[in-house]
Design an enzyme around this catalytic site. Sequence first.
Site, PDB file in Angstrom:
ATOM      1  N   SER A  13       5.063  -5.931 -15.837  1.00  0.00           N
ATOM      2  CA  SER A  13       6.264  -5.752 -16.639  1.00  0.00           C
ATOM      3  C   SER A  13       7.529  -5.689 -15.799  1.00  0.00           C
ATOM      4  CB  SER A  13       6.123  -4.478 -17.466  1.00  0.00           C
ATOM      5  OG  SER A  13       5.308  -3.540 -16.814  1.00  0.00           O
ATOM      6  N   CYS A  14       8.103  -6.835 -15.563  1.00  0.00           N
ATOM      7  CA  CYS A  14       9.364  -6.926 -14.844  1.00  0.00           C
ATOM      8  C   CYS A  14      10.535  -6.677 -15.798  1.00  0.00           C
ATOM      9  CB  CYS A  14       9.505  -8.315 -14.221  1.00  0.00           C
ATOM     10  SG  CYS A  14       8.086  -8.817 -13.207  1.00  0.00           S
ATOM     11  N   THR A  15      11.718  -6.489 -15.224  1.00  0.00           N
ATOM     12  CA  THR A  15      12.951  -6.404 -16.002  1.00  0.00           C
ATOM     13  C   THR A  15      13.976  -7.307 -15.344  1.00  0.00           C
ATOM     14  OG1 THR A  15      12.447  -4.085 -16.496  1.00  0.00           O
ATOM     15  CG2 THR A  15      14.669  -4.867 -17.005  1.00  0.00           C
ATOM     16  N   GLU A  36       9.760 -13.381 -15.812  1.00  0.00           N
ATOM     17  CA  GLU A  36       9.753 -12.246 -16.709  1.00  0.00           C
ATOM     18  C   GLU A  36       8.608 -12.461 -17.690  1.00  0.00           C
ATOM     19  OE1 GLU A  36      10.778  -8.707 -18.324  1.00  0.00           O
ATOM     20  OE2 GLU A  36      11.944  -9.615 -16.698  1.00  0.00           O
TER      21      GLU A  36
END
Length: 471
Positions: free
Chosen positions: A10-12, A102
């Site tokens: 879970s990147c941002t 993402e």
Amino acid sequence: MNSHFFSRSSCTSILIGKKATSDHSVIIGRNEDAKTAWPKHLAFHSPVTITENTFTSKANGFKTVLPQNRYGYSSTPEWTDRYGVFEEDGINQFHVAMSATESAYANERVLAYDPFVTKTGLLEEAMISVVLPYVKTAREGVARLGELVVQHGAAEADGILFADPEEAWYFEIGSGHHYVAMRIPDDAYAVVANQLAIEAVDFNDDANFVTSPHLKSFIQENHLWPEEEPFDWRRCFGTHDDSDLVYNTPRVWSGQRLLTPSKAQSPQSFELPFIQKPDHPITIEDARRVLSDHYQHTPYDLTQPKNQGATAFRPISVATTQESHLLQLRDQDMYHWLAMGVSAQSVYIPFYPQGTIVPSMFDKGRATYTTNSAYWVFKQASVLVDRDWQRYGSELAQVQKQTQQILQHLRHESDQKLAALTSPDDRRNQINQANQEMAQTAIKAYKTLIADLITQQTQASPLRFKMDPNL
């Protein structure tokens, strides 16, 4: 970020248009999140001609033929290529920046008609390697990635960031062969957190939208969206699960509360806009603050004792962040800001991406702790602060502030030296020297911090006992 080795992670991400920044630079960036102990390296690739240039993925069966001329570029590959390269982000010699990816999710309704090509399709693992070294503008990057998705299929749902000194683009893959890319308005920004985020799509606006060739007919033939309604990509292809309200939307809310505090919004809202305008011009410091956010000054900050162990929102900066980057482009200037480890506890070093020598310690580090790795230096500081954030957090913050200020000054001095140099060799030497100096400045500051923290924590043993002063 995804792979067959990693579970869904879970990147941002953040994308900022040139008229929304204080210096009219275009900025894109992302936290790369996967595991708490999985080092990244910094790499610089020189231009090269490869007669028979191909790419074969170690993560799945994806293969493709590449152009012979590979441009120079920076990247942050994994410490091992056993599970794939995962170069993740970089800037090439033509001032094109790319960050991939993402991770996102597509809904079952759409995937019933166009499932992902998991065995031979394009994965995140390969995207930087097969796109960034072969394009001269952000728009070319969008086009090249789109061609690969149509030709080979996509193995997963992803969002990919592109930028050059003029514009930023966000590209979303929503099924095996369909995608939408949107140009970020110059006066706006976007924060994305593991959801398909692009909303209304105008099929007649070629200046601001690029879609897969047959997306419109695919939607109509499979009755996925009413023809009489304006097409909404997020609602048609994306998810709206309860888990989104804890895991994803709060991060978008937090990024927007920092940059547009005048807008009152709910952290658990499916209606948060993809495109938002800032209240004030955005600085590189503001962008760093967004990617380092863990809900400071809100009831959801996990570093506060009262919130530890409680059900809370997933923050932007987490323990699983491997590296965080901000890719900044303005005219002829370009900076690959890199923070190794947890962004909230690290510092962003403004590397020149056209370097040819990787600073010492930034190309080292394995899955087990070692002392010769930049990644592990920053992670060690994180581990020590985590023992008691309330006690040691202020010391960390002071080191971050002082070090970041010194790095900014060193970069400014180097920019002035570069402006006076005309010889390519002299410029290259200055760039390599500056990269090394900035890297070692950050490492030295964190080694001093680590020494102080270890010394202080010798008193934290459970075997503490008040000794008799007469013995």
